[in-house]
Motif scaffolding. Structure first.
Motif, PDB file in Angstrom:
ATOM      1  N   PHE A 276       0.822  -1.211   0.000  1.00  0.00           N
ATOM      2  CA  PHE A 276       0.000   0.000   0.000  1.00  0.00           C
ATOM      3  C   PHE A 276       0.855   1.260   0.000  1.00  0.00           C
ATOM      4  O   PHE A 276       0.474   2.280  -0.562  1.00  0.00           O
ATOM      5  N   TRP A 277       2.008   1.212   0.669  1.00  0.00           N
ATOM      6  CA  TRP A 277       2.886   2.381   0.753  1.00  0.00           C
ATOM      7  C   TRP A 277       3.299   2.857  -0.637  1.00  0.00           C
ATOM      8  O   TRP A 277       3.461   4.054  -0.866  1.00  0.00           O
ATOM      9  N   LEU A 278       3.441   1.921  -1.556  1.00  0.00           N
ATOM     10  CA  LEU A 278       3.834   2.279  -2.931  1.00  0.00           C
ATOM     11  C   LEU A 278       2.766   3.128  -3.618  1.00  0.00           C
ATOM     12  O   LEU A 278       3.080   3.885  -4.536  1.00  0.00           O
TER      13      LEU A 278
ATOM     14  N   ALA B  86      -0.791   7.075   3.321  1.00  0.00           N
ATOM     15  CA  ALA B  86      -1.882   7.206   4.299  1.00  0.00           C
ATOM     16  C   ALA B  86      -2.666   5.898   4.416  1.00  0.00           C
ATOM     17  O   ALA B  86      -2.997   5.460   5.523  1.00  0.00           O
ATOM     18  N   ILE B  87      -2.957   5.266   3.295  1.00  0.00           N
ATOM     19  CA  ILE B  87      -3.681   3.994   3.332  1.00  0.00           C
ATOM     20  C   ILE B  87      -2.793   2.887   3.898  1.00  0.00           C
ATOM     21  O   ILE B  87      -3.270   1.994   4.603  1.00  0.00           O
ATOM     22  N   ALA B  88      -1.493   2.969   3.657  1.00  0.00           N
ATOM     23  CA  ALA B  88      -0.561   2.000   4.235  1.00  0.00           C
ATOM     24  C   ALA B  88      -0.577   2.082   5.759  1.00  0.00           C
ATOM     25  O   ALA B  88      -0.617   1.049   6.445  1.00  0.00           O
ATOM     26  N   VAL B  89      -0.582   3.291   6.288  1.00  0.00           N
ATOM     27  CA  VAL B  89      -0.641   3.468   7.742  1.00  0.00           C
ATOM     28  C   VAL B  89      -1.973   2.941   8.266  1.00  0.00           C
ATOM     29  O   VAL B  89      -2.026   2.270   9.302  1.00  0.00           O
ATOM     30  N   TYR B  90      -3.055   3.231   7.555  1.00  0.00           N
ATOM     31  CA  TYR B  90      -4.383   2.714   7.936  1.00  0.00           C
ATOM     32  C   TYR B  90      -4.351   1.192   8.018  1.00  0.00           C
ATOM     33  O   TYR B  90      -4.804   0.596   8.996  1.00  0.00           O
ATOM     34  N   ASN B  91      -3.804   0.543   6.994  1.00  0.00           N
ATOM     35  CA  ASN B  91      -3.694  -0.916   6.965  1.00  0.00           C
ATOM     36  C   ASN B  91      -2.873  -1.413   8.150  1.00  0.00           C
ATOM     37  O   ASN B  91      -3.268  -2.366   8.828  1.00  0.00           O
ATOM     38  N   ALA B  92      -1.748  -0.773   8.414  1.00  0.00           N
ATOM     39  CA  ALA B  92      -0.880  -1.188   9.516  1.00  0.00           C
ATOM     40  C   ALA B  92      -1.606  -1.088  10.854  1.00  0.00           C
ATOM     41  O   ALA B  92      -1.482  -1.981  11.704  1.00  0.00           O
TER      42      ALA B  92
END
Length: 133
Positions: free
Chosen positions: A103-105, A109-115
């Motif tokens: 997601f970070w790629l 923001a969505i990567a942090v949400y997923n984490a």
């Protein structure tokens, strides 16, 4: 931890998460909320892979698929006799790390949400395990 408990925690974490995202449309927020809720519950499907590796067959998955009501109502019995506590937590961390990186790629923001969603799931599992020990 049971699926209903993970769903409740996932709903709260997902709701707070989507409310904190800026510049997202309502549709995007609803989609992310649904994603967070699904991940909160269905990340546990990895337990079946671990049971397969340990037992050598898919009998746990077969029983759950052929009797889904039992799988949701009697969750403590689904993996009876299988010791996968460490492995399932490890795979949750790996799944969370890989999906967060992916997601970070596209969107940090969505990567942090997923984490955060996966972190809440793992933390809930750890808290439950510590109470049972």
């Amino acid at each position: 931890m049971e699926s209903s408990e993970h769903a409740a925690i996932g709903a709260v974490v997902s709701a707070v998460g989507v409310l904190s995202l800026r510049d997202c449309s309502l549709e995007t927020r609803l989609a992310l909320f649904g994603y967070g809720l699904l991940v909160s519950v269905f990340i546990d499907l990895d337990h079946f892979a671990w049971a397969r590796l340990q037992e050598g067959d898919w009998s746990h998955l077969t029983r759950a698929v052929t009797n889904p009501k039992w799988a949701f109502v009697e969750q403590d019995d689904v993996f009876e006799g299988v010791e996968i506590d460490f492995q399932r937590l490890l795979s949750h961390v790996v799944i969370g790390g890989v999906t967060t990186l992916a997601f970070w790629l596209f969107s940090p923001a969505i990567a942090v949400y997923n984490a955060v969603v996966v972190y809440a799931h793992v933390l809930a599992d750890l808290l439950r395990e510590s109470r049972l020990a």
